[in-house]
Design a protein around this motif. Structure first.
Motif, PDB file in Angstrom:
ATOM      1  N   THR A  26     -11.143  -4.693  -3.897  1.00 36.65           N
ATOM      2  CA  THR A  26     -11.955  -4.183  -3.138  1.00 36.65           C
ATOM      3  C   THR A  26     -13.430  -4.007  -4.042  1.00 36.65           C
ATOM      4  O   THR A  26     -13.708  -4.645  -5.036  1.00 36.65           O
ATOM      5  N   ALA A  27     -14.448  -3.332  -3.350  1.00 37.55           N
ATOM      6  CA  ALA A  27     -15.740  -3.230  -4.049  1.00 37.55           C
ATOM      7  C   ALA A  27     -15.745  -2.753  -5.303  1.00 37.55           C
ATOM      8  O   ALA A  27     -16.515  -3.094  -6.235  1.00 37.55           O
ATOM      9  N   ASP A  28     -14.835  -1.807  -5.560  1.00 38.49           N
ATOM     10  CA  ASP A  28     -14.644  -1.165  -6.960  1.00 38.49           C
ATOM     11  C   ASP A  28     -13.616  -2.027  -7.864  1.00 38.49           C
ATOM     12  O   ASP A  28     -13.567  -1.548  -9.065  1.00 38.49           O
ATOM     13  N   GLY A  29     -13.191  -3.205  -7.320  1.00 35.56           N
ATOM     14  CA  GLY A  29     -12.405  -4.132  -8.463  1.00 35.56           C
ATOM     15  C   GLY A  29     -11.004  -3.356  -8.287  1.00 35.56           C
ATOM     16  O   GLY A  29     -10.159  -4.265  -8.744  1.00 35.56           O
ATOM     17  N   SER A  30     -10.736  -2.571  -7.311  1.00 38.86           N
ATOM     18  CA  SER A  30      -9.305  -2.144  -7.154  1.00 38.86           C
ATOM     19  C   SER A  30      -8.491  -3.349  -6.315  1.00 38.86           C
ATOM     20  O   SER A  30      -9.046  -3.952  -5.602  1.00 38.86           O
ATOM     21  N   LEU A  31      -7.033  -3.397  -6.282  1.00 38.43           N
ATOM     22  CA  LEU A  31      -6.612  -4.158  -5.359  1.00 38.43           C
ATOM     23  C   LEU A  31      -5.912  -3.243  -4.236  1.00 38.43           C
ATOM     24  O   LEU A  31      -5.110  -2.441  -4.380  1.00 38.43           O
ATOM     25  N   SER A  32      -6.170  -4.178  -3.333  1.00 39.61           N
ATOM     26  CA  SER A  32      -5.649  -3.493  -1.831  1.00 39.61           C
ATOM     27  C   SER A  32      -4.650  -4.544  -1.414  1.00 39.61           C
ATOM     28  O   SER A  32      -4.853  -5.794  -1.467  1.00 39.61           O
ATOM     29  N   MET A  33      -3.668  -4.251  -0.650  1.00 36.10           N
ATOM     30  CA  MET A  33      -2.536  -5.177  -0.165  1.00 36.10           C
ATOM     31  C   MET A  33      -2.305  -4.908   1.374  1.00 36.10           C
ATOM     32  O   MET A  33      -0.909  -4.404   1.423  1.00 36.10           O
ATOM     33  N   PRO A  34      -3.186  -4.889   2.341  1.00 37.65           N
ATOM     34  CA  PRO A  34      -2.699  -4.856   3.907  1.00 37.65           C
ATOM     35  C   PRO A  34      -1.962  -5.866   4.118  1.00 37.65           C
ATOM     36  O   PRO A  34      -1.868  -7.114   3.690  1.00 37.65           O
ATOM     37  N   ASN A  35      -1.220  -5.772   5.250  1.00 40.98           N
ATOM     38  CA  ASN A  35      -0.702  -6.973   5.816  1.00 40.98           C
ATOM     39  C   ASN A  35      -1.360  -7.452   6.979  1.00 40.98           C
ATOM     40  O   ASN A  35      -2.205  -7.004   7.865  1.00 40.98           O
ATOM     41  N   PRO A  36      -0.926  -8.825   7.495  1.00 38.06           N
ATOM     42  CA  PRO A  36      -1.701  -9.596   8.592  1.00 38.06           C
ATOM     43  C   PRO A  36      -0.977  -9.123   9.748  1.00 38.06           C
ATOM     44  O   PRO A  36      -1.318  -9.866  10.919  1.00 38.06           O
ATOM     45  N   ILE A  37      -0.177  -8.273  10.221  1.00 36.99           N
ATOM     46  CA  ILE A  37       0.523  -8.141  11.251  1.00 36.99           C
ATOM     47  C   ILE A  37      -0.415  -7.942  12.677  1.00 36.99           C
ATOM     48  O   ILE A  37      -0.163  -8.614  13.721  1.00 36.99           O
ATOM     49  N   HIS A  38      -1.703  -7.302  12.284  1.00 41.46           N
ATOM     50  CA  HIS A  38      -2.618  -6.990  13.502  1.00 41.46           C
ATOM     51  C   HIS A  38      -3.173  -8.309  13.939  1.00 41.46           C
ATOM     52  O   HIS A  38      -3.795  -8.265  15.123  1.00 41.46           O
ATOM     53  N   THR A  39      -3.156  -9.328  12.931  1.00 37.49           N
ATOM     54  CA  THR A  39      -3.823 -10.596  13.301  1.00 37.49           C
ATOM     55  C   THR A  39      -2.866 -11.816  14.266  1.00 37.49           C
ATOM     56  O   THR A  39      -3.215 -12.786  14.602  1.00 37.49           O
ATOM     57  N   VAL A  40      -1.562 -11.352  14.191  1.00 36.17           N
ATOM     58  CA  VAL A  40      -0.670 -12.331  14.829  1.00 36.17           C
ATOM     59  C   VAL A  40      -0.244 -11.579  16.166  1.00 36.17           C
ATOM     60  O   VAL A  40       0.352 -10.482  16.322  1.00 36.17           O
ATOM     61  N   PRO A  41      -0.459 -12.178  17.442  1.00 36.69           N
ATOM     62  CA  PRO A  41      -0.079 -11.785  18.529  1.00 36.69           C
ATOM     63  C   PRO A  41       1.319 -11.535  18.716  1.00 36.69           C
ATOM     64  O   PRO A  41       2.308 -12.444  18.344  1.00 36.69           O
ATOM     65  N   GLY A  42       1.661 -10.330  19.156  1.00 36.87           N
ATOM     66  CA  GLY A  42       3.193  -9.922  19.055  1.00 36.87           C
ATOM     67  C   GLY A  42       3.806  -9.882  17.844  1.00 36.87           C
ATOM     68  O   GLY A  42       4.894  -9.482  17.586  1.00 36.87           O
ATOM     69  N   GLY A  43       2.924  -9.763  16.460  1.00 33.65           N
ATOM     70  CA  GLY A  43       3.280  -9.685  15.257  1.00 33.65           C
ATOM     71  C   GLY A  43       4.427  -8.344  15.142  1.00 33.65           C
ATOM     72  O   GLY A  43       5.170  -8.370  14.352  1.00 33.65           O
ATOM     73  N   TRP A  44       3.933  -7.363  15.964  1.00 39.96           N
ATOM     74  CA  TRP A  44       4.598  -6.173  15.722  1.00 39.96           C
ATOM     75  C   TRP A  44       6.187  -6.306  15.976  1.00 39.96           C
ATOM     76  O   TRP A  44       6.951  -5.449  15.574  1.00 39.96           O
ATOM     77  N   LEU A  45       6.297  -7.208  16.931  1.00 40.62           N
ATOM     78  CA  LEU A  45       7.737  -7.405  17.192  1.00 40.62           C
ATOM     79  C   LEU A  45       8.655  -7.795  15.925  1.00 40.62           C
ATOM     80  O   LEU A  45       9.996  -7.603  15.714  1.00 40.62           O
ATOM     81  N   ALA A  46       8.013  -8.413  15.022  1.00 45.94           N
ATOM     82  CA  ALA A  46       8.719  -8.949  13.852  1.00 45.94           C
ATOM     83  C   ALA A  46       9.222  -7.712  12.789  1.00 45.94           C
ATOM     84  O   ALA A  46      10.197  -7.943  12.204  1.00 45.94           O
ATOM     85  N   THR A  47       8.379  -6.825  13.079  1.00 47.86           N
ATOM     86  CA  THR A  47       8.495  -5.397  12.095  1.00 47.86           C
ATOM     87  C   THR A  47       9.927  -5.018  12.598  1.00 47.86           C
ATOM     88  O   THR A  47      10.560  -4.200  11.751  1.00 47.86           O
ATOM     89  N   TRP A  48      10.439  -5.122  13.701  1.00 45.62           N
ATOM     90  CA  TRP A  48      11.472  -4.382  14.276  1.00 45.62           C
ATOM     91  C   TRP A  48      12.771  -4.998  13.580  1.00 45.62           C
ATOM     92  O   TRP A  48      13.798  -4.372  13.517  1.00 45.62           O
ATOM     93  N   LEU A  49      12.709  -6.256  13.062  1.00 41.66           N
ATOM     94  CA  LEU A  49      13.608  -6.994  12.062  1.00 41.66           C
ATOM     95  C   LEU A  49      13.303  -6.632  10.851  1.00 41.66           C
ATOM     96  O   LEU A  49      14.230  -6.493   9.693  1.00 41.66           O
ATOM     97  N   LEU A  50      12.103  -6.938  10.394  1.00 43.04           N
ATOM     98  CA  LEU A  50      11.655  -7.028   8.727  1.00 43.04           C
ATOM     99  C   LEU A  50      11.287  -5.573   8.264  1.00 43.04           C
ATOM    100  O   LEU A  50      11.167  -5.624   7.090  1.00 43.04           O
ATOM    101  N   GLN A  51      10.957  -4.659   8.960  1.00 49.70           N
ATOM    102  CA  GLN A  51      11.058  -3.200   8.529  1.00 49.70           C
ATOM    103  C   GLN A  51      12.436  -2.973   8.099  1.00 49.70           C
ATOM    104  O   GLN A  51      13.262  -2.150   8.765  1.00 49.70           O
ATOM    105  N   ILE A  52      12.766  -3.224   6.817  1.00 51.30           N
ATOM    106  CA  ILE A  52      14.365  -3.216   6.374  1.00 51.30           C
ATOM    107  C   ILE A  52      14.526  -1.872   5.785  1.00 51.30           C
ATOM    108  O   ILE A  52      15.894  -1.793   5.428  1.00 51.30           O
TER     109      ILE A  52
END
Length: 361
Positions: A26-52
């Protein structure tokens, strides 16, 4: 089957953090680690299996009930059982924490400014919430197993009602404390559901009954997300004002039922597959060092991040085609580092599992 489910949890959590995190500065040099689910059409469905995470607690409930039954058969007291279980959890965690704290103190003593880990990489510590919640559930095992033995399904029904009440108080009345109380109840429900998995032998029930469990969980998920407006993704997602996991809400309880249904559906086929040494041996190996992997996988990841940047690499801020093309690197490189860390620290986990003399009398 339970051991295989635990191994699957460890693999999914580790690979998710390594390969499906858009880790960047980020701007202050910190590390951020969001996921790319919002960029994948229907990606939310994978989380119904992968949110373990629900499966972690299902497996924990199953294993803790087995351990409790064996302990009682040996004449072990409730206090000794809890202490033995907590020792398995706390010794490897203490070793990890002490080494990291030593490193932080050395860095703080050196000349120049110092930022503590939680200030510049909070995502490193986020997965550890599981250990605190699971430790509390272990401490409650003598009580929760007694309730399960006496009241069975009525305990689950009562928890569902309390979760529903807490959800209304949180989302309807805007009471923040109700959201966190509901989160605690959800994890108790998941753990208690593991007791049901064990006691009622759900994996060996007739197919219609196993299908009914999965269908009930799926219907509850659909009702909560589509009907009640909860987010479709079961992980925190960029652009979503609300998260199903922080604080944990009713959708995760529904997800636990759905995932339990899937586990019991595949149990007969999985047990046949697990009879093969080529399949069973890796499962055993992963279970031997499961907590070690959980504790150290982010250290391995961070080590590779530092090396990558030190060699001139730039961490991408968006899940572009180039980012996806690098996924092999963030699978293989941390795996090699983690293997070395596991060789060093697995002995702590193994030592924590050895029964003490007082417990073996």
């Amino acid at each position: 089957m339970v051991d295989a489910a635990r191994a699957l949890c460890i693999v999914v959590v580790t690979l998710w953090h390594w390969t499906l995190s858009v880790t960047h500065r980020t701007a202050d040099g910190s590390l951020s680690m969001p996921n790319p689910i919002h960029t994948v059409p229907g990606g939310w469905l994978a989380t119904w299996l992968l949110q373990i995470m629900p499966v972690f607690f299902l497996v924990g409930g199953y294993a803790n009930l087995v351990g409790w039954q064996r302990a009682r058969a040996r004449g072990t007291t409730a206090g000794q059982f809890v202490l033995d279980r907590l020792r398995r959890l706390l010794w490897p965690t203490a070793a990890w924490a002490l080494l990291w704290l030593a490193g932080e103190l050395i860095a703080a003593a050196l000349p120049g400014p110092h930022r503590w880990m939680w200030e510049w990489f909070p995502g490193y510590l986020t997965p550890l919430w599981f250990l605190g919640v699971y430790g509390l559930l272990i401490a409650a095992v003598p009580i929760t197993t007694s309730l399960h033995a006496r009241y069975g399904a009525r305990v689950l029904a009562a928890l569902v009602l309390l979760i529903a009440f807490g959800s209304v108080a949180h989302r309807g009345a805007g009471l923040d404390w109700a959201g966190w109380a509901t989160a605690a109840l959800v994890w108790v429900f998941c753990h208690q559901l593991g007791y049901a998995w064990r006691t009622w032998q759900l994996g060996h029930r007739p197919l219609p009954q196993r299908l009914a469990i999965a269908a009930a969980g799926l219907a509850a998920l659909a009702g909560l997300t589509v009907g009640a407006g909860y987010p479709l993704s079961m992980v925190s997602t960029a652009g979503e004002a609300e998260s199903n996991i922080f604080p944990t809400n009713a959708t995760i309880a529904a997800l636990a039922v759905f995932q339990l249904g899937l586990l019991v559906l595949i149990t007969p086929a999985a047990e046949r597959l697990l009879r093969r040494p080529a399949v069973w041996k890796p499962v055993v190996a992963l279970n031997v060092v499961a907590l070690t992997i959980f504790l150290w996988h982010m250290t391995a990841y961070l080590g590779v991040l530092w090396a990558y940047e030190g060699l001139g690499g730039t961490l991408l801020t968006q899940p572009t085609a180039g980012w996806w093309a690098q996924r092999w690197l963030w699978l293989l490189a941390p795996s090699a580092v983690l293997a070395a860390l596991a060789l060093l620290f697995a002995r702590v986990e193994l030592a924590a599992r050895r029964p003490r003399k007082a417990a073996s009398r």
